[in-house]
Design a protein around this motif. Structure first.
Motif, PDB file in Angstrom:
ATOM      1  N   ARG A 150       0.832  -1.208   0.000  1.00  8.30           N
ATOM      2  CA  ARG A 150       0.000   0.000   0.000  1.00  8.30           C
ATOM      3  C   ARG A 150       0.864   1.254   0.000  1.00  8.30           C
ATOM      4  NH1 ARG A 150      -1.185   2.877   4.590  1.00  8.30           N
ATOM      5  NH2 ARG A 150      -0.885   1.125   6.009  1.00  8.30           N
ATOM      6  N   ILE A 151       1.884   1.253   0.836  1.00  6.18           N
ATOM      7  CA  ILE A 151       2.740   2.430   0.966  1.00  6.18           C
ATOM      8  C   ILE A 151       3.548   2.660  -0.312  1.00  6.18           C
ATOM      9  CG2 ILE A 151       4.694   3.361   2.270  1.00  6.18           C
ATOM     10  CD1 ILE A 151       3.426   1.565   4.645  1.00  6.18           C
TER      11      ILE A 151
ATOM     12  N   LYS B 250       2.693   1.758  -3.316  1.00  6.20           N
ATOM     13  CA  LYS B 250       1.775   2.208  -4.356  1.00  6.20           C
ATOM     14  C   LYS B 250       1.438   3.691  -4.153  1.00  6.20           C
ATOM     15  CE  LYS B 250      -2.819   1.597  -6.142  1.00  6.20           C
ATOM     16  NZ  LYS B 250      -4.133   0.969  -5.967  1.00  6.20           N
ATOM     17  N   GLN B 251       1.155   4.061  -2.899  1.00  8.95           N
ATOM     18  CA  GLN B 251       0.792   5.455  -2.618  1.00  8.95           C
ATOM     19  C   GLN B 251       1.897   6.435  -2.989  1.00  8.95           C
ATOM     20  OE1 GLN B 251      -0.308   5.615   1.495  1.00  8.95           O
ATOM     21  NE2 GLN B 251      -2.431   5.049   1.119  1.00  8.95           N
ATOM     22  N   THR B 252       3.142   6.031  -2.748  1.00  7.02           N
ATOM     23  CA  THR B 252       4.212   7.004  -2.935  1.00  7.02           C
ATOM     24  C   THR B 252       4.897   6.919  -4.293  1.00  7.02           C
ATOM     25  OG1 THR B 252       5.635   5.465  -1.763  1.00  7.02           O
ATOM     26  CG2 THR B 252       4.766   7.300  -0.497  1.00  7.02           C
TER      27      THR B 252
ATOM     28  N   GLU C 110       2.334  -0.461  -8.894  1.00  4.80           N
ATOM     29  CA  GLU C 110       1.447  -1.520  -8.393  1.00  4.80           C
ATOM     30  C   GLU C 110       2.028  -2.883  -8.720  1.00  4.80           C
ATOM     31  OE1 GLU C 110      -2.891  -1.181  -8.725  1.00  4.80           O
ATOM     32  OE2 GLU C 110      -2.490   0.673  -9.824  1.00  4.80           O
TER      33      GLU C 110
ATOM     34  N   GLY D 162       2.820  10.803  -0.250  1.00  5.94           N
ATOM     35  CA  GLY D 162       1.744  10.327   0.626  1.00  5.94           C
ATOM     36  C   GLY D 162       1.188  11.492   1.424  1.00  5.94           C
ATOM     37  N   LYS D 163       0.251  11.170   2.325  1.00  6.47           N
ATOM     38  CA  LYS D 163      -0.366  12.210   3.152  1.00  6.47           C
ATOM     39  C   LYS D 163       0.639  12.878   4.088  1.00  6.47           C
ATOM     40  CE  LYS D 163      -4.917  10.159   3.426  1.00  6.47           C
ATOM     41  NZ  LYS D 163      -5.637   9.187   4.215  1.00  6.47           N
TER      42      LYS D 163
END
Lengths: 239, 239
Positions: free
Chosen positions: B71-72, B74-76, B80, B120-121
């Motif tokens: 997940r991390i 992919k987010q950054t 994928e 990311g956030k």
């Protein structure tokens, strides 16, 4: 750390100096009578009560993970200053009932006669099991064991193995038994000897076994320089 | 989970659906212009605020560790379905300020052009760094990076590497650059080519590079059967 108020009766009661969602588990292997053995414990407390599992416990707040592993190995097997390597972290969501617990697995290879099983505070029985004949273990311990056996299989093909499982002087048959136990297949004896000797890994002690009923076999020891070089640089053990 | 009442101002504020003492950190590597690069993030919150570190975050309570890592990534990085492997758990007592936090490190090898850095956030900057020219990183991240580079060095000597770092068709020079970057030494070109070609690992595409300023080099691809066999059974890459 979890809210102690919701602790279930099935859970082990931990002191405040332990991290309650991080455990360490030890895969302690040994060779005995030609078989690869793993040390298991029957637990007395918590969800694991009265079941067999790997030698595990919680990590203390003030303790590095590998120190926790070494402490547990020493407490249960009596073996000090042993070779310990981390296998990895196991953290599937449902691996432990009701709470999220990550376990970090370590494996060690010990000489059978060096182990003096003493039992820990939370175990009432310790025993060596053939790695291919273990009972149903607690939580995901069967998965961890399988993963470690796969890892050993990989290792035996890429670097020399045996140093931590054999006495200083050993026979070629003893070494072959380790390869057979890890690879799970019989190996051709002349072929195995030829390949192993070609690696220049072994030094002939010019001695034979003593006090054996059968014909005494030659004793060998590892050439540690070659051993460490092969570990670092790798080789291919095909069979 | 720790008592939220004692949370310090320096700490990142986490939702209740995260495990607050278990993190995952990702070592995302790529080859670019002949150099091995690692993706780093500059953080906006918590103890890591305004400092560079590995791409990490907390694991969710309902999430397996490798899913958290994926997940991390992919987010950054926008990548994928990537190759992810666990390096291991890092849990030294003092690795994080004031609280005991275990991090599980994963590494992945991505093709440079496939990565679309999105942030990311909790990060305000993402950048590729030469692995040998990284700044001082947060917590024990320099130690984790060194440990991973040692692991890659071990791997390159024991199994073929490059599949996840190279486009489908590549030149021998591109492959050599990966070996040189990981082993941290220049390799003799004719020698490297002779050894690599002798392994029967590569298939000659019978094509040459297009649109290059220099003399177009031959393109190769991996023979995946041989690649996986060599991974499993091992070989020795001596140089």
């Amino acid at each position: 750390m979890s809210d102690r108020g919701v602790l279930h009766l099935e859970e082990e009661i931990l002191g405040d100096d332990y991290i309650d969602n991080i455990s360490v588990d030890n895969l302690i292997f040994s060779m005995h009578e030609g078989k690869l053995k793993v040390l298991l414990a029957k637990y007395t407390q918590g969800y694991a009560s009265n079941q067999w599992g790997l030698i595990g416990h919680w990590a203390r707040l003030d303790e590095n993970l590998n120190d926790a592993a070494a402490r547990i190995v020493k407490q249960t097997s009596g073996v000090e200053n042993l070779f310990l390597d981390q296998l990895g972290a196991f953290g599937q969501v449902n691996r432990y009932p009701e709470r999220r617990i990550i376990t970090v697995a370590f494996y060690s290879l010990v000489i059978y006669d060096d182990a003096k099983l003493v039992g820990g505070k939370n175990t009432n029985e310790l025993a060596w099991f053939d790695v291919f004949e273990v009972p149903n273990l607690i939580f995901d311990h069967n998965v961890i064991l399988s993963s470690c056996l796969e890892h050993l299989k990989y290792k035996v093909r890429h670097e020399p193995i045996g140093f931590n499982l054999l006495p200083e002087k050993f026979t070629l048959l003893q070494l072959q038994e380790i390869y057979e136990a890890i690879l799970q297949k019989p190996l051709d004896k002349p072929n195995f000897r030829r390949k192993i000797l070609k690696m220049n890994l072994l030094i002939d002690c010019k001695e034979r076994q003593k006090n054996v009923a059968h014909r005494a076999a030659s004793l060998y020891r590892f050439d540690l320089d070659v051993y460490h070089k092969l570990r670092e640089f790798g080789f291919s053990f095909e069979y």
